[in-house]
Design an enzyme around this catalytic site. Structure first.
Site, mmCIF file in Angstrom:
data_model
loop_
_atom_site.group_PDB
_atom_site.id
_atom_site.type_symbol
_atom_site.label_atom_id
_atom_site.label_comp_id
_atom_site.label_asym_id
_atom_site.label_seq_id
_atom_site.Cartn_x
_atom_site.Cartn_y
_atom_site.Cartn_z
ATOM 1 N N ASP A 174 -2.858 2.395 -5.851
ATOM 2 C CA ASP A 174 -1.829 2.538 -5.053
ATOM 3 C C ASP A 174 -1.825 1.337 -4.086
ATOM 4 O O ASP A 174 -1.119 1.446 -3.103
ATOM 5 C CB ASP A 174 -1.950 3.779 -4.000
ATOM 6 C CG ASP A 174 -2.889 3.765 -3.181
ATOM 7 O OD1 ASP A 174 -3.927 3.232 -3.069
ATOM 8 O OD2 ASP A 174 -2.613 4.417 -1.953
ATOM 9 N N GLU A 175 -2.227 0.336 -4.683
ATOM 10 C CA GLU A 175 -2.494 -0.932 -3.599
ATOM 11 C C GLU A 175 -2.564 -2.135 -4.386
ATOM 12 O O GLU A 175 -2.918 -2.132 -5.643
ATOM 13 C CB GLU A 175 -3.735 -0.890 -3.061
ATOM 14 C CG GLU A 175 -3.941 -1.656 -1.820
ATOM 15 C CD GLU A 175 -5.457 -1.314 -1.229
ATOM 16 O OE1 GLU A 175 -5.879 -2.562 -1.019
ATOM 17 O OE2 GLU A 175 -6.081 -0.353 -1.250
ATOM 18 N N ASP A 214 0.923 -1.291 0.100
ATOM 19 C CA ASP A 214 0.202 0.107 0.125
ATOM 20 C C ASP A 214 0.935 1.199 0.144
ATOM 21 O O ASP A 214 1.658 1.311 1.083
ATOM 22 C CB ASP A 214 -0.844 -0.094 1.273
ATOM 23 C CG ASP A 214 -1.976 0.951 1.387
ATOM 24 O OD1 ASP A 214 -1.995 1.659 0.153
ATOM 25 O OD2 ASP A 214 -2.654 1.284 2.259
HETATM 26 MG MG LIG Z 1 -2.341 4.151 0.246
#
Ligand SMILES: [Mg+2]
Length: 402
Positions: free
Chosen positions: A105-106, A9
């Site tokens: 973003d993961e 993350d």
């Molecule tokens: Mg994040």
């Protein structure tokens, strides 16, 4: 054998990208906000300095400014975030194709088949930080749920391992509302019946859970006990490199149109070549001045990226569909189903061992690549692709403090 699943993350992703582009922002409180001028605009994300003032995601801009008058507000640059996100996932995919991208973003990464998965994941995280200047938190465990929970435990730049021995110590005292997959409404319901922590739900009576939340309640109990067999969902990306242009004055002469197709083909070719991509599908888009749009694609027999070839196929497609009666407002050319040159080779190499048809195809592609790039290209590629599996940097525990 247990699986090894990592969850990565990115920390304050949008803010981190902005800091990367303008390092002066690093020690200032910054926030990305929907509409800055409007006091009612909403904070999308902020960096940790801003957060130390109490700035939170979804807070109104006006309220945030009150908490932190020096807060620097910025408009989101989604294209930039997309680009940086792609760089992160591309880097990860040089280690394994087993990546499930969850959001910008993961991602989950299945490291089961990798030698020394922990070391490798630590190296990936460190490279993302050193080379792309983007901090992240990583969780590693034997299922998706635990790895997701683990990455959430330490921010920024965390690296947390949850295993079969420590999961109770790490997770069971946590408030039920912190459990991934257990929303606000569910947590409130559970708490009413005395199920307040992840440990409580792990040991809760199944009949009660079922009556409160149905199947979801039972699933949460299983997850809290580390029973989560969900597989990663790999998305086969069909990547394209394209270019289009809207013309200030409509095009109507075929010669002019072909000149423009040539220019677009050149741009596409340059971009593909700069990034070592080849593709075997070409498409065009035509938008007429009456806003009617036509697209047409063509699968080609070999992987190409030269201006000459792209133009050849694109102009063929254009002549095929172009309506001579109409004026053109926009033209676009794209090279589709693109792959890194080294991957094209690798994919075929895997198949070639036990399938003669694939061997033929491999030879054909090898020839195509060698014709195009000189006869030693394949040899070079093989050397290159072996290299990336060797981890040359040694793992040091304190990299998280860098
Ligand atoms: Mg994040």
């Amino acid at each position: 054998m247990s699986r090894v699943i990592a969850h990565i993350d990115m920390n304050c992703f949008y803010a981190s990208v902005e800091e990367k582009y303008d390092t002066k922002l690093k020690d200032k409180p910054i926030a990305i906000a929907g509409s800055i001028k409007d006091r009612h605009g909403i904070i999308v994300t902020s960096n940790y300095i801003a957060r130390s003032y109490g700035i939170k995601t979804t807070m109104r801009v006006g309220e945030a400014k009150k908490l932190c008058p020096t807060l620097k507000l910025m408009k989101p640059n989604f294209e930039r975030y997309q680009e940086e996100s792609k760089k992160v996932f591309d880097l990860i995919k040089t280690y394994t194709p087993h990546v499930e991208v969850v959001s910008i973003d993961e991602a989950y990464i299945d490291l089961t088949d990798i030698n020394e998965p922990i070391k490798t994941m630590a190296l990936i995280q460190r490279r993302i930080y050193k080379e792309l200047k983007l901090p992240s938190s990583v969780g590693i465990s034997y299922n998706k749920f635990f790895s997701k929970m683990a990455s959430n435990l330490k921010k920024p730049k965390g690296f947390t391992i949850i295993n079969k021995k420590n999961y109770k110590d790490i997770l069971w005292n946590m408030d039920i509302s912190k459990m991934h997959g257990c929303g606000k409404a569910s947590s409130a319901k559970l708490k009413k019946y005395g199920i307040k922590t992840i440990g409580d739900i792990a040991q809760a009576n199944e009949i009660i859970l079922n009556s409160l939340l149905g199947v979801q309640g039972l699933r949460l109990k299983q997850k809290a006990n580390g029973e989560d067999n969900r597989k990663l969902k790999y998305t086969m990306e069909r990547k394209s490199i394209g270019n289009s242009k809207t013309y200030p004055t409509d095009l109507e002469e075929i010669d002019d149109i072909l000149v423009e197709i040539r220019k677009l083909s050149k741009k596409v070719s340059t971009r593909a070549q700069n990034r070592d991509y080849l593709g075997n599908n070409i498409s065009i888009i035509i938008k007429y001045n009456d806003f009617k749009t036509v697209t047409k694609a063509k699968k080609v027999l070999k992987y190409v990226n030269s201006e000459q070839e792209i133009y050849m196929y694109a102009s063929e497609l254009l002549l095929d569909v172009y309506d001579i009666e109409k004026k053109i407002r926009l033209l676009g050319v794209s090279l589709n189903d693109v792959e890194k040159i080294e991957n094209i080779f690798e994919q075929l190499d895997i198949f070639s061992a036990n399938n003669s048809e694939e061997v033929l195809k491999l030879n054909k592609t090898m020839k195509a690549i060698n014709d195009k790039y000189g006869k030693d290209t394949i040899v070079e590629l093989k050397k290159k692709s072996n290299k990336k599996n060797i981890i040359t940097t040694s793992f040091s525990k304190d990299f998280l403090d860098e």
